[in-house]
Every structure is written in structure tokens, then in C-alpha cells.
Motif scaffolding. Structure first.
Motif, PDB file in Angstrom:
ATOM      1  N   GLN A  56      -3.903  -0.810   5.066  1.00 11.00           N
ATOM      2  CA  GLN A  56      -3.557   0.252   4.046  1.00 11.00           C
ATOM      3  C   GLN A  56      -3.318   1.284   4.682  1.00 11.00           C
ATOM      4  OE1 GLN A  56      -6.652  -0.063   0.985  1.00 11.00           O
ATOM      5  NE2 GLN A  56      -6.824   2.225   0.795  1.00 11.00           N
ATOM      6  N   ARG A  57      -2.103   2.154   3.927  1.00 12.40           N
ATOM      7  CA  ARG A  57      -1.598   3.176   4.590  1.00 12.40           C
ATOM      8  C   ARG A  57      -1.256   4.434   3.295  1.00 12.40           C
ATOM      9  NH1 ARG A  57       3.453   1.299   7.785  1.00 12.40           N
ATOM     10  NH2 ARG A  57       4.128   3.331   7.827  1.00 12.40           N
ATOM     11  N   THR A  58      -1.411   5.606   3.815  1.00 10.97           N
ATOM     12  CA  THR A  58      -1.066   6.712   2.609  1.00 10.97           C
ATOM     13  C   THR A  58       0.162   7.339   3.289  1.00 10.97           C
ATOM     14  OG1 THR A  58      -3.399   6.652   2.032  1.00 10.97           O
ATOM     15  CG2 THR A  58      -1.775   8.439   1.341  1.00 10.97           C
ATOM     16  N   GLU A  59       1.371   7.423   2.422  1.00 12.36           N
ATOM     17  CA  GLU A  59       2.621   7.722   3.018  1.00 12.36           C
ATOM     18  C   GLU A  59       3.490   8.380   2.021  1.00 12.36           C
ATOM     19  OE1 GLU A  59       3.403   8.019   6.236  1.00 12.36           O
ATOM     20  OE2 GLU A  59       2.748   6.321   7.401  1.00 12.36           O
ATOM     21  N   ALA A  60       4.380   9.013   2.214  1.00 11.45           N
ATOM     22  CA  ALA A  60       5.315   9.427   1.367  1.00 11.45           C
ATOM     23  C   ALA A  60       6.219   8.073   0.976  1.00 11.45           C
ATOM     24  CB  ALA A  60       6.301  10.631   1.850  1.00 11.45           C
TER      25      ALA A  60
END
Lengths: 451, 451
Positions: free
Chosen positions: A423-427
């Protein structure tokens, strides 16, 4: 409501669940793309035709299987193959077509066969044909196997053999043996050798009046094997006795030389003098394609050269060469054998899951993903999180994107790879190329996968 | 051969020449791609069903038009729409489906209508539906117009209006007027206002027993127009008198707000209180889509929200929302109006013309072009050069590639742009990107082009 009608599908009619339908459709698109890459034009003829037109030529078994009925004064029939409608179409539109006319058609046909497992009453055929006006060069007969080769390798199958023969070679040989009166019967018997074996073929030939010497000659002849050069050389040794035979060998040689020029690997084709194709219709080159591991299936792609496509409709001489794949049956077999690759088809690429009541950010994210070629579905229902993520899981959607308060505030998106759990949070600008890259790998997966 | 059968196609059955078929297929692929981009799953149900199943709900006009016949003991019918087969499918496969179930189906349906110009007995419908299990969020009703918007803009049409209404608003309003006993009849009459005009509607309402005051009220109400905000505000002024009405206005407001969030430009949608859709089936949101320049065509994409998809087959409550495009009719209209763009479809990209008897170089060039995604046909027939180049011209193939002795010796290829006449001799490495670039431009051309 009171009485319900039981929802059921007729026996002999294939109706797939979505995950299977995705696979079927991937096969269809692969075929369409390969056919189009060779310049074949699409055709879509009606399923219903006037019985007079559709049955101009039919007879015997086929005619009995036809769905035929009256509506008002009109005697109607559902098409039972794609060849008769093609013949009608070419005869009808002769002056509006440009020859050689190369067309493909993938469509449903109907035969009221006795219902049994693996037999279908409604089934897809995928046909290509090249129709000449008066003449059609033999090189076309060499291009066709290269198309077969491309179809199956693009689908992911490489363990197959395209078997090639020429009916003039067989007919000419039987004339040499002075069995010319029985050519059609002999071809029919010879065609069964793989199914019934040598001895049974010899027996049937004897019943037809062939002497034991003639039988031996036939069995020896159809047993000729080796590389294409070797087989052609053996055939040449029978040469000079019959003009049809010699013409057939010339054609066969041109075809196998052409196939090599088209880049088909030697392991994927051979001359097989047993192949005759049952139909009267073929007059030169004939093809069958077998799945090496499963000869019991029989041919999965067959066809050949014919002299005259539309003689029941027109005086124009329209020679052609074509092949047909029984797609529904092939799909059924591959599916039963568990050879279809679940990882080659996805109904959607990303499931966007809104975590708050404010949907506008989720909608914007979805639109941007879609505009980047990523198939995106939003989960709109007001359910528990477990249910939402379970939806992505059940539908095998590779990515879930969460849009919660943090994401709305930061302008970033949290994306979960459903397979790895990562899981990753990015633009979005960062995430989109990553997703595109993995999707490209998914799309490149072949639909047939044999381990 | 003696007597020939005249090759003909049944009246009311569309059968296209290749150049037209390419256009039809381009429309179909555009629809498939847009539907898939929203995560709709493909479905392909049989064309033949048991009459008992297919006619569980039918009646009246539809039933008379059905192609129905017996084969052996079985009473069979050809499907007349894609909704009944969907209802059957969902009821039958309920436990194997994941809800909301989003599916698209593009397929032929059959109605034995009286033959007339522009009316078809075999025609394609292109349907999408989102089916919920027990409940389905109203946001889905807002997503559907964004799909309609994407379909038509991707096809090349932008001068269209999606008209939206909600049947609860209409039914609730008629209840306020104390006309609740006649709601279905009133809806049917109101639905015709564009066709028959205000006066005829008033007359029919009067025949139904409406007072002149009630008539005036109805005509005033369905005439409300303005921006979506203005219409909603006007509707709110009727609020508080009827719970169904208020619920309908809430839904309508949610839908139009959602549509804006989905990025559909204001010029492409509006609330139109005249839209009722004739069918009993719809219970909430209803849609029609009109081509602004040609209101006489009527709606080119219609649908709406229904409470219960499959009540004839199951006790499960399956609400849904969907739309349908009558593809064959739309194609016929666009074609008749000359709105279909010939420059958006090509049957092949390059015709390779061998100038010598040695075909191997031509075959190699073709294979390399094909492997670069360029659809390539080789002209194999032994004809004069004029005939060969005329073939590319007639089939509108954008490039011809000549392989003569010079080309074979130099390893270069001479390529002619058939449109500009420009000709250049270069290595394939140089030519391929040039061709790819122009093809990309061709492919980007929209199929509908209105000048």
C-alpha cells in the motif's frame, strides 16, 4: 408475486459467468486483431435468412439440424455456418467488392444437434476466407497457415501442428491406382485413419472393391512422412503418371516453401497425406491443426482451397481458400482442461473506494485514471469497509484506491495492490505510471497458459 | 450449373458492405472500450431461449412481434431485447455474481415488425445496467449520464442533450392533483408531448377525466424549464404535499449535482419534466438523449432506474439503473445523414506490392510491418501494375509499398502515400515510424463527423 418462472438457459447453449466471458472476449479480440493485421475485412451477415437461400446447397445431416420455421408466408432458417452466408454475400455484392476479397467473420451459428457434453447448438465460428475473381494465386494457400500460426501463438499456444495436404495429390494417386471411380469414398475412408486405425481403413477399402495390392499402396502412400523436402521428394517419385497428381505436388511444394518464407517454424507444420477433409467442397490444399498434447480433440482449425464458392447463386467463378475455428468448442475444451489464464483478464483495473460522504474527490480521481487508460470503477454503496474491499477482491480488481479525509486534504491517493497487499500514498502523477506499467504486464499475458 | 437461387438478404435485416462494416465495428469498439473503462463486465446471452422464460413478462405488441417456433417438443423464441435475458441471467446466477453487478451487452435482437425504411427486424442493442442486491445508491443514476456523455463525445458527437427526469416527481405531482388513479395513463400521454403537441395532450388528458384546471396545472408543470438549479427550486415550491414527490425531487437533485461532479458540461444535460418513458418498468430516474440538430429522430439513448429487475424469476429484490442504444437504427440514421467519417476507418494500412516473381522479400517486409502494429496485406495476384495499385486505391489502403529488384538489392522499400501521391525510398527503420505516426492520426479520427 406469485408463481415464478424458473430462470434457465437451453441445453447446448453456452452462457458464461463474467470472469469466463472476459476470457472468451479476449480470445475474440485476439482473433479480430490478427485477422485485421493481414488486411481481412470484417463481415456481419444476418443470423436469419430465407430458407431457399440458406439451403440452396445443403442436404443430408446438416439440413436435419437446421432451425427452420415459418413466420407469416416466409420460410426462415437460422444460419448453420458462415460459408453459405459468405457465398450469398459475395454473389449478391459481386460488383461492389474488390477481389481478392479477404474477409473475416466471427459469429454465432445454429445446429440442432443431439445435446451432449461439449456439443453446442449455438456456437461461434471464426472464419477467414480469401476469394478470387476467376483466379486466386497459390501463394494465398501459404499465407493462411502463417495466419493460423499467428493466431495460436498470440493466444499462447505453441505446441500445435498445422497439417497440410492437397486433394489433387490424393485424387491423382488414386487415379494412378485405377481407383478413380471411388475417389470421394476413398478420401472419406482415408480421412478417418487417425480415428479408426490402419486395419479398419484397409477393411473399408476392401469393401469398396480395392485389391489388397491397392490397399497396401494406399496405406504406404498415406504413411509417407519426414521433412517437407523429404515428403515432396518421395511424392516426385510417383510423378509423370497423372497430370492432376503432378499439379497437386507442384501446389503442395509451393505452399510448404511459402510457409517457410512466412516465417512459420518447421516444428509447427508438416505435410500429412492422411488429411483429406470430409467435405466435397475442397479441391486443392487442405489444412488441419492439432494440439500435439491432445490429439483426441481432433482439429482445432481446419480449411482449404475450393474452386467455386458460390455456384448455387452465380455463374461467376469464385475460387477461394479459407479456414474456420469452432470457437465455442475450443473455449469449452481449453476451459475444461484448465488452460485458460485467469491472470490475463481483469474486468476493471482500479476500484476507487470513497471513505467519506464527499464523493467529488473520488469522482475526480476516477476521471483522471480513466483518461490515462486505466479502467476505473467507483464503489458507491454505503457499506462497511470490509464489504467494499471484498468487492475488489471478489472481482479480482488489481488495485484499490482509498479516498478518505487525509487524501482529500493532501491531494494524494492511497493505493493498495490487491495481489501483494502493498500500500502506498502518493500523488496521482506518481501513481498513474506505476499502475500503467503493471497493467501493461497484465495485458501482455496470453490467454492460454499451459504449464 | 442449371438454376441458380437469387442471392438476397431478408428485408429488415442490415447487411453492410465492407467499408460500412468497418465503421459499424469502430462504433462497437468505442462502446466496448467506454463501458469497460467504467468497469462494466461483458455478457453474451443466447439469442434463442425457451419461450416460457423469455415471455414470462411480455405481452401486447412485443409478444406479437416475437420470432417464436417449435423444434421437437421445445417452444423457442428469439430474444427481442437484452433486458429479459439479463433478468434471467441475474436470477439464475445470483449466488455467483458480485453486486453491484455492472454489465454491458452488445448484441442482436429480433422483432418481426412491419417492414419499412429505417425499421429493422434484426438489430443491435447496446445496453449497460448496474444491478444492486436489495439496494442501489442514487449516485449510480448520476454516473450513467457521464457514460452517455463519454460515449457520444468519443464517437465524435457533441451536439446532444441528455434529458433527465424522475418518475416519482411526476407521479407525486399527479397525486397532489388528485389524479393518482390515472398515473400510468397520464405518464403515457405526457410522454408524447414532443410528438403530438400541447393541445393534443390537453385533449387526451380531458378524455381521461382531468378538469381544465388540472390540465393547465399539468401543462404548466411539465413546461418548467431553466438551469438545473432553477428547475429544482421551482419543484421545491410544490414540496411538502406528497412524500413521493419530495423523494423524487431529492433524487433528481442528487442526480444533477452528481452529473456536474462527473464533469459533464452543462450544455449536454438538463432536467426535462416531459420525459416519462413509456414503459411501466421505470420507477425513478429516467433518461433520454437527443441529437440537438435532429429532434425528429427522437431519443438515441434512453433508460432509467427500475425497482425490480427479475421479479418474474426470483423473490430477490434487484433494483437497477441502465441505458440502451439502438445501434442499428443509430447507424442507419448517421449513415443516411452522411455523418460517418470515411477517413476514420481503414481495412489495412499498407499494401505490399511485389514487382518481381521473388516474393520472399515482400513477405519479410510485411512481417516486419505487422510486427510494428501496421496492418499489412500483400498483393499476390499476377496482374498488371495498374491493377495492383488500383487495388490499394479501391480499398482505400493509405500506403502502397513496392518491392522491386532495386529494393531487393538495396534493402530499402519504396512507399507511396496514396492520398498525397508522395513517394519515398528508405530503409524500413526509417519508414515504420513515419507510417505509425500517420496511422495514429487516422485512428484518432472520430467516426462521427458533422460539418
Amino acid at each position: 408475486m406469485g408463481n415464478k418462472v424458473t430462470p434457465r438457459t437451453l441445453s447446448g447453449f453456452m452462457e458464461l459467468l463474467p470472469q469466463e466471458q472476459l476470457k472468451f472476449d479476449k480470445i475474440v479480440r485476439t482473433l479480430q486483431d490478427v485477422y485485421a493485421s493481414y488486411g481481412f475485412l470484417p463481415l456481419d451477415t444476418p443470423i436469419l435468412e430465407s430458407s431457399e437461400v440458406l439451403l440452396a446447397k445443403a442436404g443430408g445431416e446438416t439440413e436435419k439440424q437446421i432451425y427452420r420455421f415459418n413466420r407469416g408466408d416466409t420460410d426462415l432458417a437460422m444460419r448453420f455456418d458462415l460459408t453459405v452466408p459468405l457465398a450469398k454475400y459475395v454473389a449478391k455484392n459481386y460488383s461492389n467488392l474488390t477481389f481478392p476479397f479477404k474477409r473475416f467473420q466471427i459469429g454465432k451459428v445454429y445446429r440442432g444437434e443431439r445435446a451432449q457434453k461439449g456439443r453446442f447448438r449455438e456456437f461461434y465460428q471464426a472464419d477467414i476466407d480469401i476469394i478470387g475473381d476467376t483466379k486466386l494465386d497459390i501463394v494465398n494457400d501459404a499465407e493462411v497457415p502463417s495466419i493460423i500460426y499467428n493466431i495460436f501463438t498470440n493466444l499462447g499456444l505453441d505446441d500445435f501442428t498445422i497439417r497440410i495436404n492437397n486433394r489433387k495429390v490424393l485424387s491423382g494417386f488414386f487415379e494412378i491406382l485405377e481407383l478413380s471411380e471411388n475417389v470421394t469414398d476413398i478420401l472419406r475412408i482415408v480421412d478417418k485413419i487417425e480415428k479408426i486405425g490402419k486395419d479398419a481403413v484397409a477393411e473399408e477399402l476392401a469393401l469398396l472393391g480395392a485389391t489388397s495390392h491397392q490397399c497396401d499402396q494406399i496405406l504406404e502412400f498415406i504413411g509417407i512422412s519426414g521433412s517437407t523436402e523429404e515428403v515432396i521428394a518421395r511424392l516426385r517419385s510417383y510423378g509423370g503418371a497423372n497430370t492432376m497428381f503432378d499439379a497437386g505436388v507442384d501446389e503442395l511444394e509451393a505452399v510448404v516453401k511459402g510457409i517457410a518464407a512466412f516465417g512459420v517454424p518447421e516444428k509447427n507444420y508438416k505435410i500429412d497425406l492422411c488429411i483429406a477433409r470430409g467435405l466435397d467442397y475442397y479441391t486443392g490444399t487442405v489444412y488441419e491443426t492439432t494440439f500435439n498434447k491432445h490429439p483426441e480433440i481432433g482439429s482445432i482449425c481446419s480449411g482449404g482451397r475450393y474452386e467455386n464458392l458460390a455456384e448455387f447463386y452465380t455463374d461467376k467463378k469464385l475460387p477461394g481458400v479459407g479456414i474456420s475455428i469452432g470457437l465455442t468448442r475450443l473455449f469449452y475444451i481449453l476451459s475444461t482442461m484448465d488452460y485458460l489464464n485467469d491472470n490475463s483478464v481483469f474486468g476493471a483495473d482500479v476500484l476507487v473506494i470513497p471513505m467519506t460522504g464527499d464523493l467529488s474527490c473520488a469522482i475526480q480521481v476516477s476521471t483522471r485514471l480513466r483518461n490515462s487508460g486505466i479502467r476505473t470503477q467507483i464503489y458507491f454503496e454505503q457499506k462497511k469497509f470490509k464489504h467494499k474491499i471484498g468487492y475488489a477482491d471478489k472481482l479480482r480488481i488489481p488495485y484499490a484506491a482509498f479516498i478518505g479525509e487525509d487524501e482529500i486534504a493532501s491531494g494524494k491517493v492511497t493505493v493498495k495492490n490487491m495481489k501483494t497487499g502493498e500500500q502506498r500514498t502518493e500523488a496521482l502523477d506518481v501513481l498513474i505510471p506505476v499502475i500503467q506499467e503493471e497493467l501493461k504486464q497484465n495485458q501482455a499475458q496470453k490467454i492460454i497458459s499451459i504449464l
